[in-house]
Every structure is written in structure tokens, then in C-alpha cells.
Design an enzyme around this catalytic site. Structure first.
Site, PDB file in Angstrom:
ATOM      1  CB  CYS A   3      -0.851   0.087   1.198  1.00  0.00           C
ATOM      2  SG  CYS A   3      -1.869  -1.559   1.224  1.00  0.00           S
TER       3      CYS A   3
ATOM      4  NE  ARG B 128      -7.722  -3.672   1.313  1.00  0.00           N
ATOM      5  CZ  ARG B 128      -8.752  -4.345   1.539  1.00  0.00           C
ATOM      6  NH1 ARG B 128     -10.006  -3.724   1.186  1.00  0.00           N
ATOM      7  NH2 ARG B 128      -8.734  -5.616   1.842  1.00  0.00           N
ATOM      8  CG  LEU B 129      -1.686  -3.861  -4.474  1.00  0.00           C
ATOM      9  CD1 LEU B 129      -2.643  -3.877  -5.558  1.00  0.00           C
ATOM     10  CD2 LEU B 129      -0.199  -3.953  -4.591  1.00  0.00           C
ATOM     11  CB  ALA B 130      -7.174  -5.641  -2.025  1.00  0.00           C
ATOM     12  CB  ILE B 131      -1.959  -8.524  -1.288  1.00  0.00           C
ATOM     13  CG1 ILE B 131      -1.486  -7.400  -2.003  1.00  0.00           C
ATOM     14  CG2 ILE B 131      -1.318  -9.974  -1.405  1.00  0.00           C
ATOM     15  CD1 ILE B 131      -1.353  -7.865  -3.369  1.00  0.00           C
TER      16      ILE B 131
ATOM     17  CG  ASN C  73       3.819  -0.162   2.267  1.00  0.00           C
ATOM     18  OD1 ASN C  73       3.301  -1.064   1.573  1.00  0.00           O
ATOM     19  ND2 ASN C  73       4.770   0.611   1.997  1.00  0.00           N
TER      20      ASN C  73
END
Length: 662
Positions: free
Chosen positions: A2, A53-56, A79
Site C-alpha cells: 500500500c 490500498r493494494l488488496a492482497i 504498508n
């Protein structure tokens, strides 16, 4: 993965923390987190936190940030990834902890609430940068992972402290006034990257790896510069202690057992980094490190692993065939992109914005394009970064073994040898070297000016000076002062190989390698993971005898033995190439016009930052083939490009500020 940002306003100031400021800072990080935005603020406390947000893991709203702890005491913007969060979750549940979602962020908050910040960090296996607000004590806590995989910048302004994953978010804060740091420019031109000791902007501080920084709003008037911030940091994990303790208590197992132990450690590290709720792949160069990682991935996957590589038209630099051979043997789903000079030229305007600070590792170009290629199909990509640092893979590591008799000789003998090498280098014009019937790796050594760098190495009086000389781009001094990262405070480990490796891990790894990987991958919303830099692998590497790292003129002997369990010798026993780019020939050909404009003497004299005459001499020598100055020239060009981009940003900001009302 993130992007995070935050503001802590000093008390009794005329300006209160406002939502517009944190929203603008967070918006600048959209590329790091394209899947959503979260904001949290408390006007009374003067605190605001932002998150992209980078949803992982846990793609639901239960994983959204900033996130509050169960009791509501702590608020976090996080992050990174905690790879062992599932086992930690089970332990916490056995103690009565309840969870609403399945994210690692919620697990981290529960650990902090139950055990405290330091204990939570120590029990976390991962990569991260953290902003944590304690609503009870009204203290802001910032933290960074052990190896420095995730960035965290902190800036002090007149009435606030701000932090963010990237400088572009810091620059969006209204009270931040950017001022170029001349010492940072000197360091950058000397080595091509900036260490954690310097930022291109004055009064901006990079939180060092393995540290925390805690302060309240009432203390901001005491933290007036980066020196005060650095003095307040607390070390929760120390690489120098790990290195010192490892050398004092080396592993006692025989070599075959050491190979098995490393195999097991790497297998676990790779397996943990394959866990995600999104597609996962790998950057495959065909070299030893990435081949090891993909072999361990494929051995644990029921489906073909997605692999991605970059190829070059110049055979001396092209490892695409090696990567394809590894992919065929293991049965991966392989994608290859051929990189042309036109591709490189097209991406150059993006480089200053992607890296924010001047950055001149020319492999940034293929790394960026490879990230863009992989992002079409996956959201997470593993890489082989860290193998050279852990197991002695750089040419400077091999020199400590090959030249041991000379290095142990008296200073005058070494300096005489250095003078002889300098004369040899001046006699080997690039066109002559190209005509000689030499293997590719020897031709690259001559054409890449490595003989001159070897001569510099031999002129050093001790381990620290030898190391600093090997890291210099060239002996040319283009600014009034010239310095590389200060490593004089690193404790001696009593053997040159270890002294070099610990300096690589402290400076070059977080300052160059991990900066390159993080900015390139995150500019496309791609999460890059480095299993070889799992802290358990790093700690194990420091307990290994040097004989299983460098042996018979080859580095990473023990890693070769591990890979030999998965690949045939023909795919392993090749000279090291690295992710180099034929930038020297490109500067004489397709990039010549672009470079000539940026290196023009009138332009350099107007700026007053560099010695214009020396830069011009360097440029002409390179064009004539008298010397390969490609690395030095690339650093100057990246500085010039960054200055141009900065001027454009300032102009745009001024236009926004002074635009008349309609």
C-alpha cells in the site's frame, strides 16, 4: 502492499490538521494502492492518517485501513505484509483474541495491543512501514522492517511532522518547502544512489531499517531537523549485531547439512510468500538467485508458475535465453519482453516521477518495464534480490578472495599494482577491447570501466576505504565535494569479505537494490516480495563460513548447491551477468541527442551544481571511445532529468497557488 501518509500538527498553532491536506497527500500515492482510499483524523489531537490500498490478503472491507484496534486505543496505517500472520493469528485466538476479518493488519494490531510494539515487530516475519497512533498516550509511532524493503520518509515543517511512503506525498503537504540538499547531490553523483543517511530534500529523514521513531505533538518544537529525528530512533533489530554474533558463533554442521538447512529455510520463505488472494508470479532473469526462487516455487505449486523476463538485442547483456531454459525445464508459464533502445527512450521521462529522488542504477529501466509486463497478469511477483548480499555474489566479493595475497601486502605494493592497472585501462580503448576474442564477461569488464574500479580498490588503506573506492562511479569529481555512504562506524568483522558484505547490506541493499524494486513495482500497483531477504535466511547467512560463499573464484557456492537439487549443471554454471543494460552504446546511438541536450555546457553552467568542463570532457571521452563513462554519465543525466521534473512540478504548484479567481 500500500501507500501510507500521515500528519501530526504541533499544538497551539494557527493551522489545524485538515482533511484536504491528508487527502491530497494520500492521493499522490494512488499508484501504490489502486484498490481504495482510507482516511482517519482527530482534529483535537492534531493527527490525520491516510492509506491507499493494494488488496492482497482479505479483499473485503474488513481489510480496509486506517484500522482501529479492538479496544479502539490504536489506529494504524500499514504498508507491507506479515508472512507468518496465520500462525500468529492461531496463537492469539488460543489466548482469546477475536478477529472480524482475515487480514494481517488486524493480527498486527492485536499483537501490539497485547504485547507492545517492539515485541509485535520482533515476532513479525515480513516487510513493512507503519504509522501507529496511540490515542491514549497521544504518541505517534513510526516503524520500518528489518532490511528496509518498504520506504518511510519523515519531514519536519514549521508547525507539523509529516510522513509518507514516497516524497511526492510529502511535497503535497502545504507547509512543506522543498530545498535541495547539496550533500545528497554529492553522494548521488559519487555512487549513483542515495543512502538512508541523505535525502535529496533538506529536513526530510528516511527512517532507517529495523528502527522505530516515537514522538508526541508537544515535542515537535524540539525536533527541528533530521539530526534530532535520527537521535530519537530506537533500534528494534540490528543488522550489525546479527553480523557480529554470526561471525562469533559460526554454524558447526558439515557442508552437506548446511546446504540442506539453507534449502529448508528458502523453501519455507518462498512458500510463505506465495500466499495471496490474488495471482502470484516471479521475475526470472535466468541468473542463480531468481532461478533458485522459481525452482522452489514450482516445487510447491500444483500449477505452472507465471514467470516474466526482459531480453536485449545485444548478446553481451542478454539473459533471456537462460531464463527461457530454466522456464522450460521447470515447466513455468513464461512471458518474455524484448527491450529495444526505443523502449528505453520512451520510458525515460517517467523515471524522475517514479523514483522521486535522483536514481541512477541503469537497470531501473528493465525493472520498471518488467514490472509493467508482469502487472498485466499478476498482482504479486517474487524476485531473487538479496542473493548477492547474503552469499557473496558481487565482483567485489570475489576480489577479496582472488586478490588476498595482494590485499595482505604492504600499501606501496598495492598502490604500484593500482597504478599499473590504471595504465592498462587507459591503453584499452573500447574499440580495441571489442575487437579482442574475449568471453562476454571479460569484454564487459573492460568495456564497463571495471579495471579502473579495481585500481581504485587497491588504493584503499583499510576495509572501509577499499569498499568506498569500489562504490565510486569513477574517480572524476563533478562537485566541490565527493562522498559515498559513510560506513566508517560499521564494526570490523575481521575479514574483508564479511566487512564488504555487511556494508552492502547496510547501504547498497536498502539504498539501491530495494529502492529500485519498490519504486518500479509499486508504480504499477505490483507487490514485489524477496524471499532470500527473509530475516531467518539473512541471520543464517551470517553464521556460514566464507568458504561456502566464495570458492574457487565463484560466489554463492552454497546457493549453487541448493539450486543443483532442482536444475541440471548446464543451467547453473554460467558467468554472472546481472541485470545490466547496454547504456554505454545507447548513449552513443539512439540516446545521444537526448543526452547531449541535458549535458550541454551552457545548461550546466547556468545551474551551477556541477563542474561543467569536467562533465563535457567525460562526455567527449565516452563518445570517442577513450573511456567508458556510461555509469557516471547516467548519474548526471538522471540528476538533470530529476531537476527538469522538479522545475515542472514547482511551476505547476505555483500556477495552482497563484491562479486568479474566475
Amino acid at each position: 502492499m500500500c501507500g501510507i501518509a500521515g500528519i501530526l500538527q504541533a499544538p497551539n498553532t494557527s493551522r489545524s490538521v485538515d482533511l484536504d491536506s491528508i487527502r491530497e497527500m494520500t492521493a499522490r500515492l494512488r499508484h501504490r494502492g489502486p484498490d481504495g482510499e482510507g482516511l482517519w483524523w482527530d482534529r483535537d489531537a492534531g493527527i490525520a492518517l491516510g492509506h491507499r490500498r493494494l488488496a492482497i490478503v482479505d479483499l473485503t472491507d474488513a481489510g480496509r485501513q486506517p484500522m482501529l484496534s479492538e479496544s479502539g486505543r490504536f489506529v494504524i496505517t500499514f504498508n507491507g505484509e506479515i508472512y507468518n500472520h496465520l500462525s500468529l493469528r492461531r496463537e492469539l485466538e488460543s489466548l482469546g483474541q477475536r478477529f472480524t476479518g482475515s487480514s494481517d493488519t488486524e493480527v498486527l494490531l492485536a499483537m501490539i495491543e497485547r504485547w507492545g510494539l517492539d515485541a509485535a515487530l520482533s515476532r513479525s516475519n515480513g516487510m513493512f512501514a507503519i504509522g501507529l497512533w496511540d490515542r491514549k498516550s497521544r504518541m505517534l509511532h513510526l516503524a520500518r522492517d528489518r532490511m528496509g524493503k518498504k520506504p518511510l520518509y519523515v519531514a519536519i515543517t514549521r508547525n507539523a511532522a509529516v510522513f509518507a511512503s514516497e516524497l511526492k506525498a510529502i511535497a503535497a503537504f502545504p507547509d512543506f518547502q522543498p530545498e535541495i540538499n547539496s550533500r545528497a547531490i554529492a553522494e548521488f553523483l559519487a555512487q549513483g544512489w542515495l543512502s538512508d543517511q541523505h535525502c535529496i530534500w533538506r529536513n526530510v529523514f528516511k527512517l532507517p531499517p529495523g528502527t522505530t521513531l516515537s514522538f508526541g505533538a508537544g515535542e515537535l518544537f524540539l525536533l527541528r531537523d533530521t539530526a534530532h529525528l535520527r537521535a530519537r530512533t530506537h533500534v528494534w533489530w540490528s543488522l550489525t549485531n546479527v553480523a557480529r554474533n554470526g561471525r562469533k558463533a559460526p554454524a558447526s554442521a558439515d557442508e552437506s547439512e548446511l546446504v540442506s538447512q539453507l534449502d529448508d529455510l528458502l523453501r519455507r520463505a518462498v512458500g510463505e510468500r506465495m500466499v495471496a488472494d490474488v495471482p502470484v508470479g516471479l521475475f526470472l532473469s535466468g541468473g542463480l538467485d531468481s532461478s533458485t526462487v522459481v525452482a522452489l516455487m514450482q516445487s510447491q505449486s500444483a500449477r505452472p508458475v507465471r514467470t516474466f523476463t526482459i531480453g536485449f538485442g545485444e548478446p553481451t547483456y542478454d539473459e533471456a535465453a537462460n531464463a527461457a531454459g530454466v522456464a522450460r525445464h521447470l515447466g513455468t508459464d513464461h512471458t518474455e519482453l524484448r527491450l529495444t533502445p526505443a523502449d528505453a527512450r520512451a520510458v525515460i521521462p517517467d523515471l524522475p516521477c517514479v523514483w522521486d529522488e535522483p536514481f541512477a542504477d541503469e537497470s531501473q529501466i528493465p525493472t520498471l518495464l518488467l514490472s509493467r509486463l508482469a502487472r498485466r497478469d499478476v498482482t504479486v511477483a517474487l524476485s531473487g534480490d538479496g542473493g548477492d548480499e547474503c552469499f557473496g555474489g558481487y565482483s567485489r566479493h570475489l576480489l577479496t578472495s582472488r586478490l588476498a595475497p595482494l590485499l595482505n601486502s604492504s600499501g606501496p605494493i598495492r598502490r604500484t599494482a593500482a597504478t599499473g592497472l590504471g595504465l592498462l585501462a587507459r591503453g584499452l580503448r573500447e574499440d580495441i577491447a571489442s575487437a579482442l576474442p574475449l568471453p562476454n564477461h571479460l569484454r564487459r569488464m573492460i568495456q564497463g570501466d571495471r579495471i579502473n574500479r579495481l585500481a581504485q580498490f587497491l588504493r584503499g588503506n583499510d576495509a572501509d576505504e577499499m569498499y568506498r573506492k569500489t562504490m565510486l562511479l569513477s574517480e572524476l569529481q563533478l562537485t566541490p565535494e565527493q562522498t559515498v555512504t559513510d560506513s566508517s562506524t560499521v564494526p570490523p568483522l575481521n575479514d574483508l569479505l564479511s566487512d564488504f558484505i555487511v556494508r552492502d547490506m547496510i547501504g547498497y541493499l536498502p539504498g539501491d537494490i530495494l529502492v529500485k524494486l519498490d519504486r518500479a513495482s509499486m508504480s504499477t500497483g505490483l507487490e514485489a516480495r524477496c524471499p532470500i531477504l527473509d530475516h531467518r535466511v539473512v541471520e543464517f547467512s551470517w553464521r556460514l563460513p566464507n568458504s561456502v560463499k566464495v570458492r574457487r573464484g565463484q560466489g554463492k557456492w552454497i546457493l549453487r548447491q541448493v539450486l543443483g537439487r532442482y536444475l541440471p549443471a548446464r543451467l547453473i554454471d554460467r558467468p554472472k551477468q546481472g541485470f545490466d543494460v547496454p547504456i554505454g552504446s545507447w548513449l552513443k546511438g539512439p540516446l545521444r541527442s537526448w543526452a547531449a541536450d541535458l549535458l550541454s555546457e551552457p545548461r550546466l553552467r547556468r545551474q551551477g551544481l556541477l563542474d561543467a568542463a569536467r562533465v563535457q570532457s567525460c562526455w567527449l571521452d565516452h563518445l570517442d571511445g577513450r573511456r567508458d563513462h556510461s555509469r557516471t554519465l547516467w548519474a548526471v543525466l538522471m540528476l538533470q532529468s530529476w531537476l527538469d521534473a522538479t522545475d515542472e512540478q514547482r511551476s505547476a504548484r505555483s500556477a495552482d497557488v497563484f491562479e486568479p479567481a474566475q
